[in-house]
Design a protein around this motif. Sequence first.
Motif, PDB file in Angstrom:
ATOM      1  N   LYS A 108       0.850  -1.186   0.000  1.00 47.48           N
ATOM      2  CA  LYS A 108       0.000   0.000   0.000  1.00 47.48           C
ATOM      3  C   LYS A 108       0.887   1.237   0.000  1.00 47.48           C
ATOM      4  O   LYS A 108       2.096   1.155   0.216  1.00 47.48           O
ATOM      5  N   ASP A 109       0.273   2.382  -0.239  1.00 45.95           N
ATOM      6  CA  ASP A 109       1.037   3.633  -0.248  1.00 45.95           C
ATOM      7  C   ASP A 109       1.521   3.981   1.155  1.00 45.95           C
ATOM      8  O   ASP A 109       0.810   3.778   2.145  1.00 45.95           O
ATOM      9  N   LEU A 110       2.728   4.523   1.224  1.00 45.30           N
ATOM     10  CA  LEU A 110       3.248   5.030   2.497  1.00 45.30           C
ATOM     11  C   LEU A 110       2.777   6.474   2.637  1.00 45.30           C
ATOM     12  O   LEU A 110       3.355   7.386   2.070  1.00 45.30           O
ATOM     13  N   LYS A 111       1.724   6.660   3.398  1.00 48.15           N
ATOM     14  CA  LYS A 111       1.129   7.988   3.514  1.00 48.15           C
ATOM     15  C   LYS A 111       1.461   8.686   4.827  1.00 48.15           C
ATOM     16  O   LYS A 111       1.470   9.903   4.901  1.00 48.15           O
ATOM     17  N   HIS A 112       1.721   7.889   5.876  1.00 45.77           N
ATOM     18  CA  HIS A 112       1.885   8.482   7.202  1.00 45.77           C
ATOM     19  C   HIS A 112       2.986   7.751   7.966  1.00 45.77           C
ATOM     20  O   HIS A 112       2.948   6.530   8.125  1.00 45.77           O
ATOM     21  N   ILE A 113       3.987   8.505   8.423  1.00 38.66           N
ATOM     22  CA  ILE A 113       5.140   7.944   9.126  1.00 38.66           C
ATOM     23  C   ILE A 113       5.123   8.392  10.577  1.00 38.66           C
ATOM     24  O   ILE A 113       5.006   9.587  10.867  1.00 38.66           O
ATOM     25  N   LEU A 114       5.238   7.425  11.471  1.00 38.78           N
ATOM     26  CA  LEU A 114       5.287   7.720  12.902  1.00 38.78           C
ATOM     27  C   LEU A 114       6.702   7.473  13.406  1.00 38.78           C
ATOM     28  O   LEU A 114       7.239   6.380  13.285  1.00 38.78           O
ATOM     29  N   TYR A 115       7.301   8.514  13.959  1.00 37.34           N
ATOM     30  CA  TYR A 115       8.674   8.456  14.476  1.00 37.34           C
ATOM     31  C   TYR A 115       8.616   8.459  15.997  1.00 37.34           C
ATOM     32  O   TYR A 115       8.142   9.411  16.612  1.00 37.34           O
ATOM     33  N   ALA A 116       9.072   7.382  16.602  1.00 34.19           N
ATOM     34  CA  ALA A 116       9.074   7.261  18.061  1.00 34.19           C
ATOM     35  C   ALA A 116      10.372   7.845  18.605  1.00 34.19           C
ATOM     36  O   ALA A 116      11.463   7.380  18.272  1.00 34.19           O
ATOM     37  N   SER A 117      10.259   8.874  19.446  1.00 28.18           N
ATOM     38  CA  SER A 117      11.439   9.587  19.925  1.00 28.18           C
ATOM     39  C   SER A 117      11.516   9.578  21.447  1.00 28.18           C
ATOM     40  O   SER A 117      10.500   9.668  22.135  1.00 28.18           O
ATOM     41  N   ASP A 118      12.752   9.487  21.950  1.00 30.89           N
ATOM     42  CA  ASP A 118      12.952   9.674  23.394  1.00 30.89           C
ATOM     43  C   ASP A 118      13.460  11.089  23.684  1.00 30.89           C
ATOM     44  O   ASP A 118      13.790  11.412  24.818  1.00 30.89           O
ATOM     45  N   MET A 119      13.529  11.915  22.627  1.00 33.49           N
ATOM     46  CA  MET A 119      13.883  13.342  22.696  1.00 33.49           C
ATOM     47  C   MET A 119      15.366  13.608  22.972  1.00 33.49           C
ATOM     48  O   MET A 119      15.762  14.762  23.108  1.00 33.49           O
ATOM     49  N   THR A 120      16.204  12.589  23.031  1.00 32.22           N
ATOM     50  CA  THR A 120      17.612  12.835  23.353  1.00 32.22           C
ATOM     51  C   THR A 120      18.374  13.430  22.169  1.00 32.22           C
ATOM     52  O   THR A 120      19.328  14.173  22.360  1.00 32.22           O
ATOM     53  N   ASP A 121      17.967  13.098  20.949  1.00 38.76           N
ATOM     54  CA  ASP A 121      18.667  13.616  19.772  1.00 38.76           C
ATOM     55  C   ASP A 121      17.662  13.830  18.649  1.00 38.76           C
ATOM     56  O   ASP A 121      17.931  13.530  17.496  1.00 38.76           O
ATOM     57  N   TYR A 122      16.512  14.366  19.009  1.00 40.47           N
ATOM     58  CA  TYR A 122      15.394  14.375  18.069  1.00 40.47           C
ATOM     59  C   TYR A 122      15.644  15.239  16.832  1.00 40.47           C
ATOM     60  O   TYR A 122      15.126  14.937  15.753  1.00 40.47           O
ATOM     61  N   GLU A 123      16.443  16.305  16.949  1.00 41.70           N
ATOM     62  CA  GLU A 123      16.648  17.159  15.784  1.00 41.70           C
ATOM     63  C   GLU A 123      17.396  16.414  14.685  1.00 41.70           C
ATOM     64  O   GLU A 123      17.001  16.454  13.514  1.00 41.70           O
ATOM     65  N   ASN A 124      18.480  15.743  15.039  1.00 42.02           N
ATOM     66  CA  ASN A 124      19.240  14.973  14.051  1.00 42.02           C
ATOM     67  C   ASN A 124      18.430  13.791  13.535  1.00 42.02           C
ATOM     68  O   ASN A 124      18.468  13.458  12.341  1.00 42.02           O
ATOM     69  N   GLU A 125      17.714  13.142  14.441  1.00 42.77           N
ATOM     70  CA  GLU A 125      16.922  11.992  14.034  1.00 42.77           C
ATOM     71  C   GLU A 125      15.788  12.416  13.100  1.00 42.77           C
ATOM     72  O   GLU A 125      15.523  11.756  12.083  1.00 42.77           O
ATOM     73  N   LEU A 126      15.140  13.517  13.428  1.00 42.69           N
ATOM     74  CA  LEU A 126      14.011  13.977  12.627  1.00 42.69           C
ATOM     75  C   LEU A 126      14.441  14.344  11.205  1.00 42.69           C
ATOM     76  O   LEU A 126      13.694  14.139  10.244  1.00 42.69           O
TER      77      LEU A 126
END
Length: 280
Positions: A149-167
């Motif tokens: 199916k189409d990839l329409k929505h991505i959920l990124y699970a973060s612990d906030m320790t390095d969220y800017e680089n991860e995002l």
Amino acid sequence: MEKILVTTDQSANSKAAIRFAIKLARQRKAELIILHVYHLLKPFKWSDHAFAEYTDSFRKKTVEELSSFIAGIYHDIDEPEINHQLVLVSNIDVVDGIKDYAGKYNCSYICISTRGAGALTKIFGTHTAKLINSSSIPVLCIPSGYHLKDLKHILYASDMTDYENELKKVVDFARPIHASVEMMHIAYPHEFAFDKELAEATLQKKTDYKVTILNPQRDITNALLQDIDHAVKISKPSLLVLFTHQSRSMFEKLFFPSNAEEYSFYGKIPLLTFNKKEER
């Protein structure tokens, strides 16, 4: 050009990853590499010449079988073929063969099928579990029973320790396929509450991409996975992104307990994992 590597052992389980990789490569305008790792043992009494002839014959036969196998997948999904490269690599260790090739040829993602429910090796299979824990290249784990199916929505699970680089990595994946991105952080009761609208505006400014925030409260009477599972049911993502920055034992204990099959997203939702241990 970006390269997507998908592995196959010609099993029915591996078809899901190939279907996924074909669609993703088309969406991202990437080069698709289909990789088969094999290992042949030389009989003690055989000469080098005889073994070389046998190896050549084996590789030709395997290429024919793989070509037929892949043609069948294209027929099943009723999609026109895209240019792909079929590669055979000899290595005594399948995972090492995958990682060596992916690293040598600068592949952006490795795509591999999983096997369904159970503990870590039962969910993913031994090879996929080892890739998750050791690959410096992001790994896309596709459930063997996954319906394309189409990839329409991505959920990124973060612990906030390095969220800017991860995002940034998550957005780099989402942008070419125009998928929405939601960042999930499960907040403990003692954590400082933030302004959701302000935080989302800040993330959009930093990433030049719209990012929404899912910030459910941690229920300490539940296992963490129960809270994650509940959030996944709310978000209904097409893909779940995890950064495996814990030690291997901690990561397995947290995300792949013996009762993992009780959680809805195991064996149903494709998983994209980044291994931060290798990036440091």
